[in-house]
Write a protein that holds these residues in place. Sequence first.
Motif, mmCIF file in Angstrom:
data_model
loop_
_atom_site.group_PDB
_atom_site.id
_atom_site.type_symbol
_atom_site.label_atom_id
_atom_site.label_comp_id
_atom_site.label_asym_id
_atom_site.label_seq_id
_atom_site.Cartn_x
_atom_site.Cartn_y
_atom_site.Cartn_z
ATOM 1 N N GLY A 69 -7.533 13.331 20.388
ATOM 2 C CA GLY A 69 -7.268 14.725 20.059
ATOM 3 C C GLY A 69 -7.097 14.937 18.568
ATOM 4 N N VAL A 70 -6.564 13.946 17.870
ATOM 5 C CA VAL A 70 -6.400 14.043 16.416
ATOM 6 C C VAL A 70 -7.763 14.032 15.740
ATOM 7 N N VAL A 71 -8.648 13.142 16.200
ATOM 8 C CA VAL A 71 -10.001 13.097 15.643
ATOM 9 C C VAL A 71 -10.733 14.400 15.943
ATOM 10 N N HIS A 72 -10.623 14.867 17.167
ATOM 11 C CA HIS A 72 -11.322 16.094 17.565
ATOM 12 C C HIS A 72 -10.885 17.288 16.726
ATOM 13 N N ARG A 73 -9.606 17.365 16.430
ATOM 14 C CA ARG A 73 -9.096 18.529 15.702
ATOM 15 C C ARG A 73 -9.327 18.432 14.196
ATOM 16 N N TYR A 74 -9.126 17.247 13.645
ATOM 17 C CA TYR A 74 -9.145 17.146 12.178
ATOM 18 C C TYR A 74 -10.428 16.531 11.618
ATOM 19 N N LEU A 75 -11.248 15.960 12.472
ATOM 20 C CA LEU A 75 -12.584 15.506 12.070
ATOM 21 C C LEU A 75 -13.587 16.097 13.054
ATOM 22 N N PRO A 76 -13.718 17.405 13.085
ATOM 23 C CA PRO A 76 -14.515 18.071 14.125
ATOM 24 C C PRO A 76 -15.992 17.707 14.119
ATOM 25 N N ASP A 77 -16.499 17.166 13.027
ATOM 26 C CA ASP A 77 -17.909 16.786 12.973
ATOM 27 C C ASP A 77 -18.144 15.365 13.491
ATOM 28 N N THR A 78 -17.085 14.683 13.889
ATOM 29 C CA THR A 78 -17.209 13.317 14.400
ATOM 30 C C THR A 78 -17.363 13.342 15.918
ATOM 31 N N PRO A 79 -18.517 12.953 16.447
ATOM 32 C CA PRO A 79 -18.688 12.940 17.904
ATOM 33 C C PRO A 79 -17.754 11.919 18.557
ATOM 34 N N ILE A 80 -17.220 12.267 19.704
ATOM 35 C CA ILE A 80 -16.377 11.355 20.477
ATOM 36 C C ILE A 80 -17.109 11.047 21.783
ATOM 37 N N PHE A 81 -17.556 9.821 21.916
ATOM 38 C CA PHE A 81 -18.302 9.422 23.109
ATOM 39 C C PHE A 81 -17.331 9.118 24.246
ATOM 40 N N VAL A 82 -17.694 9.514 25.456
ATOM 41 C CA VAL A 82 -16.839 9.284 26.617
ATOM 42 C C VAL A 82 -17.403 8.147 27.475
ATOM 43 N N VAL A 83 -16.629 7.076 27.562
ATOM 44 C CA VAL A 83 -16.949 5.951 28.429
ATOM 45 C C VAL A 83 -16.430 6.258 29.834
ATOM 46 N N GLU A 84 -17.185 5.873 30.841
ATOM 47 C CA GLU A 84 -16.757 6.116 32.223
ATOM 48 C C GLU A 84 -15.541 5.268 32.562
ATOM 49 N N GLY A 85 -14.491 5.930 33.028
ATOM 50 C CA GLY A 85 -13.282 5.222 33.429
ATOM 51 C C GLY A 85 -13.357 4.781 34.879
ATOM 52 N N ASP A 86 -12.182 4.639 35.482
ATOM 53 C CA ASP A 86 -12.116 4.204 36.871
ATOM 54 C C ASP A 86 -10.840 4.751 37.493
ATOM 55 N N THR A 87 -10.917 5.134 38.757
ATOM 56 C CA THR A 87 -9.722 5.671 39.420
ATOM 57 C C THR A 87 -8.602 4.634 39.511
ATOM 58 N N THR A 88 -8.944 3.349 39.460
ATOM 59 C CA THR A 88 -7.901 2.317 39.507
ATOM 60 C C THR A 88 -7.197 2.126 38.170
ATOM 61 N N ASN A 89 -7.751 2.702 37.112
ATOM 62 C CA ASN A 89 -7.141 2.586 35.778
ATOM 63 C C ASN A 89 -6.026 3.626 35.654
ATOM 64 N N LEU A 90 -5.084 3.532 36.561
ATOM 65 C CA LEU A 90 -4.052 4.561 36.641
ATOM 66 C C LEU A 90 -2.890 4.260 35.697
ATOM 67 N N LYS A 91 -2.216 5.339 35.296
ATOM 68 C CA LYS A 91 -1.032 5.220 34.453
ATOM 69 C C LYS A 91 0.186 5.202 35.349
ATOM 70 N N ILE A 92 0.919 4.103 35.344
ATOM 71 C CA ILE A 92 2.072 3.981 36.228
ATOM 72 C C ILE A 92 3.204 4.853 35.681
ATOM 73 N N THR A 93 3.495 5.913 36.417
ATOM 74 C CA THR A 93 4.475 6.909 35.993
ATOM 75 C C THR A 93 5.573 7.105 37.026
ATOM 76 N N TYR A 94 5.187 7.097 38.298
ATOM 77 C CA TYR A 94 6.120 7.363 39.391
ATOM 78 C C TYR A 94 6.181 6.158 40.330
ATOM 79 N N PRO A 95 7.234 6.053 41.138
ATOM 80 C CA PRO A 95 7.352 4.890 42.043
ATOM 81 C C PRO A 95 6.134 4.677 42.929
#
Length: 228
Positions: free
Chosen positions: A190-216
């Motif tokens: 988000g910092v790159v997107h906002r302050y270097l708007p001419d810099t493309p940000i490529f999106v790599v395909e993630g995975d549903t198992t790449n979850l962020k452990i937040t709740y029990p």
Amino acid sequence: MNVAVLLAGGSGRRMGGPEPKQFMQVAGRTILEHSIRAFATCEKIEEIVIVSHADYMERVAQIAAPYPKVKHIVPGGKERYDSSLAAIAQYQKTEGEVNILIHDAVRCLVSQRIINDCISALDNYEAVDVAIPATDTIVEVNEHGHIIRMPNRAMMRNVQTPQGFHLKTIEEAYKRGLQDPNFITTDDCGVVHRYLPDTPIFVVEGDTTNLKITYPEDLMLAEKILNQ
């Protein structure tokens, strides 16, 4: 040089346990160790930096001791971006090209495929994100809770980590961002997107198992996946 940055400075309040969630056990190891192992076993990763809460530096050092790729354990700051900056600072005087992969340490199921895809994408892009297609309709609301926009779900993505950058790119983005009196961010891309708007940000395909452990319930799901 490819460097993995593990952000492990969170308090884990939403998990509700007696200690930060990165130190909770899942499938016989702490969440943090699972994340360290994921990057340490990747041949393309040469060094690992762990950003920890200052009160847990010794605990982190004990967990990281078996992994020689862990070169730095540094204290984070009040905000997430303080932790990113603390890691970036370790390489500001490094000669040659450096790629930084910034990862939430509580995403302990990140795959080798995702890590390698991020590194490969940095051959052609200065900034790389990881995301999966949104499965729910997303709405934007105003301060009154009224829907003002319904984006096309087919174009929406749920962001994961790691997020990869050429070191000079993320340095410049933060340099500009920190000059903004209204600077607020929870996301490095988000910092790159906002302050270097001419810099493309490529999106790599993630995975549903790449979850962020937040709740029990996330902890139980991670245990099930790792045991499989």
